[in-house]
Design a protein around this motif. Structure first.
Motif, PDB file in Angstrom:
ATOM      1  N   ALA A  48       0.834  -1.208   0.000  1.00 11.02           N
ATOM      2  CA  ALA A  48       0.000   0.000   0.000  1.00 11.02           C
ATOM      3  C   ALA A  48       0.869   1.257   0.000  1.00 11.02           C
ATOM      4  N   ASN A  49       1.940   1.250   0.802  1.00  4.97           N
ATOM      5  CA  ASN A  49       2.841   2.407   0.836  1.00  4.97           C
ATOM      6  C   ASN A  49       3.544   2.608  -0.504  1.00  4.97           C
ATOM      7  N   ARG A  51       2.420   1.643  -3.467  1.00  3.53           N
ATOM      8  CA  ARG A  51       1.415   2.121  -4.433  1.00  3.53           C
ATOM      9  C   ARG A  51       1.186   3.621  -4.271  1.00  3.53           C
ATOM     10  N   ARG A  52       1.050   4.060  -3.022  1.00  7.22           N
ATOM     11  CA  ARG A  52       0.821   5.482  -2.749  1.00  7.22           C
ATOM     12  C   ARG A  52       1.995   6.315  -3.250  1.00  7.22           C
ATOM     13  N   ARG A  53       3.191   5.822  -2.994  1.00  2.80           N
ATOM     14  CA  ARG A  53       4.389   6.573  -3.408  1.00  2.80           C
ATOM     15  C   ARG A  53       4.519   6.604  -4.929  1.00  2.80           C
ATOM     16  N   LYS A  55       2.089   6.385  -7.089  1.00  2.19           N
ATOM     17  CA  LYS A  55       1.034   7.262  -7.602  1.00  2.19           C
ATOM     18  C   LYS A  55       1.446   8.724  -7.492  1.00  2.19           C
ATOM     19  N   SER A  56       2.093   9.081  -6.372  1.00  2.00           N
ATOM     20  CA  SER A  56       2.518  10.468  -6.196  1.00  2.00           C
ATOM     21  C   SER A  56       3.593  10.859  -7.206  1.00  2.00           C
TER      22      SER A  56
END
Length: 72
Positions: A48-49, A51-53, A55-56
């Motif tokens: 999850a971390n 993916r978030r990174r 995406k950013s």
């Protein structure tokens, strides 16, 4: 204003005491989820971390289901 370390310790102790009391009162048995359960939770947080990174940064992360997560 933060409550402080002492309140955190007290809150944690109370939570453990309530869990212990309810276990004794209701006759519940402890079921150890095992290390695999915690490893899976850890892997989920890591993915999850990432993916978030990604995406950013404008990328899309795809997980290889056959890949193994190296835990050190």
């Amino acid at each position: 204003m933060r409550a402080g370390k002492a309140k955190a310790v007290t809150a944690t102790a109370r939570k453990i005491a309530v869990l212990f009391y309810n276990t004794l009162r209701h006759g519940m048995t402890y079921r150890d989820p095992g290390a695999d359960h915690y490893e899976e939770q850890y892997r989920g947080r890591i993915v999850a971390n990432l993916r978030r990174r990604a995406k950013s940064l404008g990328f899309v992360l795809q997980v290889d289901p056959g890949a193994q997560l190296a835990v050190s």
